[in-house]
Write a protein that holds these residues in place. Sequence first.
Motif, short mmCIF file in Angstrom:
data_model
loop_
_atom_site.label_atom_id
_atom_site.label_comp_id
_atom_site.label_asym_id
_atom_site.label_seq_id
_atom_site.Cartn_x
_atom_site.Cartn_y
_atom_site.Cartn_z
N GLU A 296 0.85 -1.23 0.06
CA GLU A 296 0.02 -0.10 0.08
C GLU A 296 0.99 1.26 -0.17
OE1 GLU A 296 -3.31 -0.54 2.82
OE2 GLU A 296 -3.03 1.69 3.28
N ILE A 299 2.16 1.96 -3.38
CA ILE A 299 1.10 2.36 -4.29
C ILE A 299 1.18 3.90 -4.09
CG2 ILE A 299 -1.17 2.42 -4.89
CD1 ILE A 299 -0.98 -0.76 -4.71
N LEU A 300 0.98 4.38 -2.64
CA LEU A 300 0.98 5.50 -2.37
C LEU A 300 2.09 6.35 -3.02
CD1 LEU A 300 -0.40 5.56 1.47
CD2 LEU A 300 -1.73 6.11 -0.67
N ARG A 301 3.28 5.80 -2.85
CA ARG A 301 4.41 6.35 -3.27
C ARG A 301 4.46 6.51 -4.69
NH1 ARG A 301 9.17 6.09 -0.50
NH2 ARG A 301 10.06 7.46 -2.23
N ALA A 302 3.79 5.39 -5.52
CA ALA A 302 3.85 5.51 -7.00
C ALA A 302 3.05 6.45 -7.29
CB ALA A 302 3.30 4.29 -7.52
N MET A 303 1.90 6.95 -6.52
CA MET A 303 1.00 8.03 -6.76
C MET A 303 1.57 9.39 -6.74
SD MET A 303 -2.49 6.51 -5.26
CE MET A 303 -3.55 7.71 -5.59
N GLY A 304 2.88 9.53 -6.08
CA GLY A 304 3.27 10.71 -6.00
C GLY A 304 3.59 11.24 -4.38
N THR A 305 3.15 10.10 -3.62
CA THR A 305 3.05 10.87 -2.05
C THR A 305 4.58 10.71 -1.83
OG1 THR A 305 0.99 9.48 -1.83
CG2 THR A 305 2.02 10.06 0.21
N MET A 306 4.90 11.73 -1.11
CA MET A 306 6.15 12.08 -0.64
C MET A 306 6.63 11.37 0.59
SD MET A 306 7.91 14.38 -2.63
CE MET A 306 7.22 15.51 -4.05
N PRO A 399 9.51 2.43 -3.96
CA PRO A 399 7.97 2.18 -4.48
C PRO A 399 7.94 1.14 -5.24
CG PRO A 399 8.81 4.35 -5.21
CD PRO A 399 9.64 3.92 -4.30
#
Lengths: 406, 229
Positions: A296, A299-306, A399
């Motif tokens: 998870e 995925i959050l990192r892949a979406m651009g979460t720093m 990620p």
Amino acid sequence: MLIRLAWRNIWRNTRRSLITLSAISFGLTVLIFLWGFGDGAHERMVENFISISVGHLQIHTSGYLRSEDPSLTIPQWREKVERLQGFPEVYSVSPRIRSHALVATPTQSSGVLLSGVLPDTEIKVTRLLEFISKGRFLSPEPKGEVVIGEDFARFLNVSIGERIVILTQGFNGSLASGSYEVAGLFRSGVPEIDRGQIFLHLKTVQELLSMPDEVHELTIRLKSSSQLEDTRFAMSRVFPSAEYEIQTWIDLSPMVVQWIELDNIILYIILLVVTIIVSIGIMNAMLMTVFERFKEFGILRAMGTMPHEILLMILLEAAMLTLLGTIAGIIMGFGLDRFYGWHGINLSEYSHAFANFYSGTVIYTHVSVKHLLQSAGIVFIAGILSSIYPAIKAVRLQPVEAIRYV
Amino acid sequence: MSEKPIIMVKGLSKSYNLNNERIPALRNVSLEVKQGEFIAIAGPSGSGKSTLLHLLGGIDTPDTGQILVNLKDLTVMSEKNRAIYRRFDVGFIFQSFSLIPVLSAFENVEYSLLLKKLKEGEREVMVREALKSVGLEGLESRRPNQMSGGQQQRVAVARAMVGNPAFILADEPTANLDTRTGIDLIDLMKRVNERQGVTFIFSTHDPKIISRAGRVYYLEDGSLKDKTV
């Protein structure tokens, strides 16, 4: 959204979160209760120490306490009592005359500290009247009466109405003696006083010692303990140090403060141990949470979460979990503290262990605000700090590795 | 469809360490993607499809080669800039279980707009529109565990497209769906591609899915074998 996410993530694994919450709240409850026990006992210890016989402050002529020379009396003591009563912080002043004496009955004898007091003022400064367990306290006028400890009476094998003989050295060095009727027995709970101190009317002792209208000591009770040092400072201007010694109860018995400090050190060690245990629990829970959610996080990192946002998310989660545990711990701990503060913990079975501590055998818990906040704050901060390592593990995860993680 | 390529990949190679041995995953891959294309990356398991998508998405870095997205070179970007690139330029659809389980369908889609720092009112309109376009109107408040696999993937499509990214990467989006649902999902992606001009690059090894692509790149042992228009 981060707050919402953190809150919902806590309840993702309800059982684990409840176990962690229980560990935090139980640990804190125990801590608060222990502080309550310690603070309550210390408060009672100080209060008893002050009110059993010492008072908040004592004034003697310089050198008296060191030499116990009976000639070192306080000149014009009535005028001085009046001046002391003028201090707004002063509740009452009790003049005393003291002497070491031998008490004898047909079968027993023992050395004691003889205190001559004015009954009316003494009961305002100490709790002697409360401690009377049999008979009564001294009459306002001198009637040749004496009040002794219950244990001491048992030792002397005397009871109310019977007489004891007191032998002491008079002011001029001559032998002074007298026979006095036991008017009352007291039980303060402190063996040093119950077995080692007896009380007579001030005038009775003055007559016995051939020291008419002389006193050795002015014992002062204040309206509040917090004004102790300020009052002493104010009094030092009226009673110059060259002629008088003004001592607080702490000066007279630094041991009491040292006991309290030692107790507090032990409690701080317990606080440390509990904090470490709670921290390990939280770290364990947060590590499991992070490992379970590697994919998870990927995925959050892949979406651009720093990375710092992931860090914040985990820290928020730990903060909320710890905050809930801390609040529950405060409620339970404070509740327990108030319950035993009202009902008391009866430790009379272990009275021998408390005999010299002035705390009494029933401990009324009363946690101080400082210790309550300190314990809650330390546990809360430790909870957040212990989640830093799991959070860093999540942040360091690449990620691409996290997405592949099953 | 614009003739100008939005993605230009030149001589891309990537290998991984396995038991102290370098295993090549991609070998000298070059390709171009134009705005509005619907491209399949086909090939058997282990052919390098996922690696290629990860590199295009900026979640991994190549050993050699260049990836230009709208003339920005991904291979020289810092991790922070790649995160910003992923946030604004790329939409991701993963195989499955890619939604945040504690958030509703609405919130899952909204999350990607939150990262873009859009205002609440704006987010509300965009999320509802995106969920409507994937046929999930009325299911906004459902959590992933209250939806079928197909519905979950539709939410993933809505999440990927909601911020108007330059392109959407879908790594075997139908892998965990039954055939019918898989085809429906690809048809949905195709409709979004045709109606809204969103560029899709998806990987698959399913011939039925491949047949729906506008263009196909075949990968075998990390090398590009052929391409169809």
